[in-house]
Motif scaffolding. Structure first.
Motif, mmCIF file in Angstrom:
data_model
loop_
_atom_site.group_PDB
_atom_site.id
_atom_site.type_symbol
_atom_site.label_atom_id
_atom_site.label_comp_id
_atom_site.label_asym_id
_atom_site.label_seq_id
_atom_site.Cartn_x
_atom_site.Cartn_y
_atom_site.Cartn_z
ATOM 1 N N PHE A 1 0.831 -1.209 0.000
ATOM 2 C CA PHE A 1 0.000 0.000 0.000
ATOM 3 C C PHE A 1 0.862 1.255 0.000
ATOM 4 C CE2 PHE A 1 -2.167 3.361 2.373
ATOM 5 C CZ PHE A 1 -3.393 3.429 1.746
ATOM 6 N N TRP A 2 1.837 1.330 0.897
ATOM 7 C CA TRP A 2 2.647 2.547 1.014
ATOM 8 C C TRP A 2 3.621 2.696 -0.145
ATOM 9 C CZ3 TRP A 2 0.314 5.851 3.619
ATOM 10 C CH2 TRP A 2 -0.358 5.538 4.792
ATOM 11 N N GLU A 3 4.144 1.593 -0.667
ATOM 12 C CA GLU A 3 5.012 1.688 -1.843
ATOM 13 C C GLU A 3 4.231 2.216 -3.042
ATOM 14 O OE1 GLU A 3 7.316 -1.760 -2.759
ATOM 15 O OE2 GLU A 3 7.901 -2.106 -0.669
ATOM 16 N N GLN A 4 3.006 1.726 -3.206
ATOM 17 C CA GLN A 4 2.195 2.203 -4.321
ATOM 18 C C GLN A 4 1.757 3.658 -4.119
ATOM 19 O OE1 GLN A 4 -0.926 -0.752 -4.631
ATOM 20 N NE2 GLN A 4 0.273 -1.998 -6.051
ATOM 21 N N CYS A 5 1.450 4.020 -2.881
ATOM 22 C CA CYS A 5 1.119 5.424 -2.614
ATOM 23 C C CYS A 5 2.281 6.337 -2.973
ATOM 24 C CB CYS A 5 0.749 5.610 -1.141
ATOM 25 S SG CYS A 5 -0.925 5.095 -0.709
ATOM 26 N N ALA A 6 3.486 5.941 -2.585
ATOM 27 C CA ALA A 6 4.662 6.754 -2.890
ATOM 28 C C ALA A 6 4.849 6.882 -4.392
ATOM 29 C CB ALA A 6 5.896 6.151 -2.230
ATOM 30 N N ALA A 7 4.674 5.783 -5.105
ATOM 31 C CA ALA A 7 4.847 5.807 -6.559
ATOM 32 C C ALA A 7 3.795 6.685 -7.236
ATOM 33 C CB ALA A 7 4.785 4.392 -7.118
ATOM 34 N N GLN A 8 2.608 6.779 -6.635
ATOM 35 C CA GLN A 8 1.524 7.582 -7.207
ATOM 36 C C GLN A 8 1.473 9.002 -6.636
ATOM 37 O OE1 GLN A 8 -0.670 6.559 -9.742
ATOM 38 N NE2 GLN A 8 0.866 4.920 -9.856
ATOM 39 N N HIS B 1 -9.994 3.439 2.437
ATOM 40 C CA HIS B 1 -10.737 2.587 1.504
ATOM 41 C C HIS B 1 -10.771 3.218 0.107
ATOM 42 C CE1 HIS B 1 -11.739 0.133 4.878
ATOM 43 N NE2 HIS B 1 -12.396 1.101 5.481
ATOM 44 N N GLY B 2 -10.949 4.535 0.048
ATOM 45 C CA GLY B 2 -10.925 5.201 -1.251
ATOM 46 C C GLY B 2 -9.550 5.146 -1.887
ATOM 47 N N THR B 3 -8.507 5.257 -1.063
ATOM 48 C CA THR B 3 -7.142 5.165 -1.582
ATOM 49 C C THR B 3 -6.878 3.782 -2.165
ATOM 50 O OG1 THR B 3 -6.370 6.770 0.056
ATOM 51 C CG2 THR B 3 -4.704 5.402 -1.007
ATOM 52 N N CYS C 1 -6.002 0.282 -6.843
ATOM 53 C CA CYS C 1 -6.451 -0.840 -7.676
ATOM 54 C C CYS C 1 -6.645 -0.400 -9.132
ATOM 55 C CB CYS C 1 -7.744 -1.427 -7.117
ATOM 56 S SG CYS C 1 -7.527 -2.375 -5.596
ATOM 57 N N ARG C 2 -7.111 0.828 -9.313
ATOM 58 C CA ARG C 2 -7.259 1.335 -10.682
ATOM 59 C C ARG C 2 -5.891 1.651 -11.301
ATOM 60 N NH1 ARG C 2 -11.723 3.959 -8.191
ATOM 61 N NH2 ARG C 2 -10.469 5.846 -7.838
ATOM 62 N N TYR D 1 -3.088 0.077 -10.563
ATOM 63 C CA TYR D 1 -2.353 -1.184 -10.742
ATOM 64 C C TYR D 1 -3.357 -2.320 -10.934
ATOM 65 C CZ TYR D 1 1.449 1.601 -8.779
ATOM 66 O OH TYR D 1 2.386 2.586 -8.548
ATOM 67 N N PRO D 2 -4.084 -2.322 -12.035
ATOM 68 C CA PRO D 2 -5.172 -3.294 -12.202
ATOM 69 C C PRO D 2 -4.682 -4.732 -12.283
ATOM 70 C CG PRO D 2 -4.789 -2.071 -14.240
ATOM 71 C CD PRO D 2 -3.998 -1.387 -13.178
ATOM 72 N N LYS D 3 -3.550 -4.984 -12.942
ATOM 73 C CA LYS D 3 -3.062 -6.359 -13.073
ATOM 74 C C LYS D 3 -2.636 -6.905 -11.715
ATOM 75 C CE LYS D 3 -1.491 -5.916 -17.870
ATOM 76 N NZ LYS D 3 -0.320 -5.993 -18.781
ATOM 77 N N GLN D 4 -1.949 -6.080 -10.934
ATOM 78 C CA GLN D 4 -1.501 -6.524 -9.612
ATOM 79 C C GLN D 4 -2.695 -6.768 -8.686
ATOM 80 O OE1 GLN D 4 -0.262 -4.082 -11.393
ATOM 81 N NE2 GLN D 4 1.988 -4.127 -11.380
ATOM 82 N N ALA D 5 -3.669 -5.855 -8.722
ATOM 83 C CA ALA D 5 -4.851 -6.017 -7.872
ATOM 84 C C ALA D 5 -5.625 -7.274 -8.250
ATOM 85 C CB ALA D 5 -5.742 -4.783 -7.984
#
Length: 370
Positions: free
Chosen positions: A115-122, A134-136, A141-142, A144-148
């Motif tokens: 979660f935090w790695e993806q937040c940092a990247a975004q 929950h919204g984050t 997920c949108r 990184y759709p393949k990973q989700a």
């Protein structure tokens, strides 16, 4: 319905079937916890041969390590190889279990996760992410759709003619398709109350060393009579923890290889072996200090009544009483001058080292870190 209410049944896709060839090696690994480089080292040590060997990653690919995005991408690459099976662990579903009510608290307490790695990247700010966790998650997920989709599609149980695989537990009285899908990935201390299985069950989740009260070993714990193999080596959970790779063949457990992240040290002075008198595991850390002796504290373990001496720095007073700060064994391994060991921790004048899969203590001045 809350997906973590323990009221929902096994759904299609939560149970998968596998076929393993006669004589085929099956390599089982669990609780990688975002340590991609460690997994690669273990696969090399196991001499993993894609297309010849089968590989089962039994959950907790993510969380606690520093390379969660890289680990997830690597797992997705492995999943495209023949005879590779990957299960969901309780630390893997954070991005698809968006309705879990405890999720914001978990995210706040655990800084090392996908979660935090993806937040940092975004470019998503921490405060903003927690304000609408929950919204984050839906935003990620949108992004990184393949990973989700990969995480959301991981099964809870893998079944074959010779084995069952689950991250944490199974109920021996129920068929695989009637298991509780939350218990399967979250139950702790499973072996203490488990029944007997007709096929070999392989689980992770709960460090195997917690099951042995006589000595601390971080390699898998095998209950041959009940056909249960617990393979979690405490990687990123236990001080001195390791990543285990169990080797299976034709329904039997043959042994394991393991790797860890400990720095190396050289022994400067020989030490005679001193067998363990206590092996204290989480969560039974309550002790009563009896006498402070320089850098040591003589204690009585509340649960077992056993008396032992531990480095004073490990004995701490809390709001609820005196406790050890970590697992503890008073084992002192036999050591030879020049021997190479893994350095797990220091506590005052003492150092916790590993020889093989077993931690023990030595005077810190008898070591030279490499």
């Amino acid at each position: 319905m809350d997906p973590w209410s323990k009221r929902y049944p096994m759904a299609p896709g939560m149970l998968r079937n596998a076929e393993f060839k006669p004589g085929q090696r099956v390599l089982a690994i669990s609780d990688i916890h975002g340590c991609k480089a460690l997994l690669e080292r273990l696969l090399n040590k196991l001499d993993y041969r894609p297309g010849t060997d089968a590989l089962v990653l039994a959950g907790d690919l993510l969380t606690k390590g520093e390379a969660n995005m890289a680990m997830l991408d690597f797992a997705m690459e492995l999943a495209r190889l023949p005879d590779v099976h990957i299960l969901l662990g309780n630390c893997d579903g954070m991005n698809d279990e968006a309705e879990a009510p405890w999720l914001p608290v978990f995210l706040d307490r655990q800084p090392r996760q996908l979660f935090w790695e993806q937040c940092a990247a975004q470019g998503i700010d921490r405060a903003a992410a927690l304000a609408d966790a929950h919204g984050t998650i839906q935003t990620l997920c949108r992004a990184y759709p393949k990973q989700a989709a990969f995480l959301a599609g991981l099964p809870r149980i893998l079944e074959s003619e010779q084995y069952y695989f689950a991250h944490a537990a199974m109920d021996a009285a129920l068929p695989p398709d009637k298991q509780d899908p939350v218990e399967v990935i979250t139950r702790r201390g499973f072996l203490q109350t488990a029944g007997r299985f007709e096929r070999l069950l392989i689980v992770g989740h709960y460090p195997a060393c917690n099951y042995d009260l006589t000595e601390c070993r971080l390699s898998p714990y095998y209950d041959r009579e009940r056909k249960i193999l617990c393979i979690d080596g405490g990687n990123r959970v236990k001080t001195g923890g390791q990543l285990n790779g169990a080797v299976l063949q034709d329904g039997e457990y043959l042994g394991c290889e393991w790797v860890d992240e400990l720095p190396a040290a050289r022994v400067l002075h020989p030490q005679a072996e001193k067998p363990a008198t206590v092996n204290i595991n989480w969560p039974s850390y309550e002790v009563q200090p009896l006498q402070w002796q320089g850098g040591l504290c003589r204690c009585r373990h509340e649960k077992t009544g056993r008396e032992f001496s531990a480095p004073a720095q490990l004995v701490q007073q809390t709001e609820t009483g005196w406790r050890l700060a970590d697992d503890y064994t008073d084992y002192r391994p036999p050591l030879q001058t020049g021997q190479r060991v893994g350095l797990a921790a220091r506590a005052g004048d003492w150092a916790l080292i590993k020889t093989g899969d077993r931690p023990g203590w030595v005077p810190a001045e008898w070591l030279q870190q490499e």
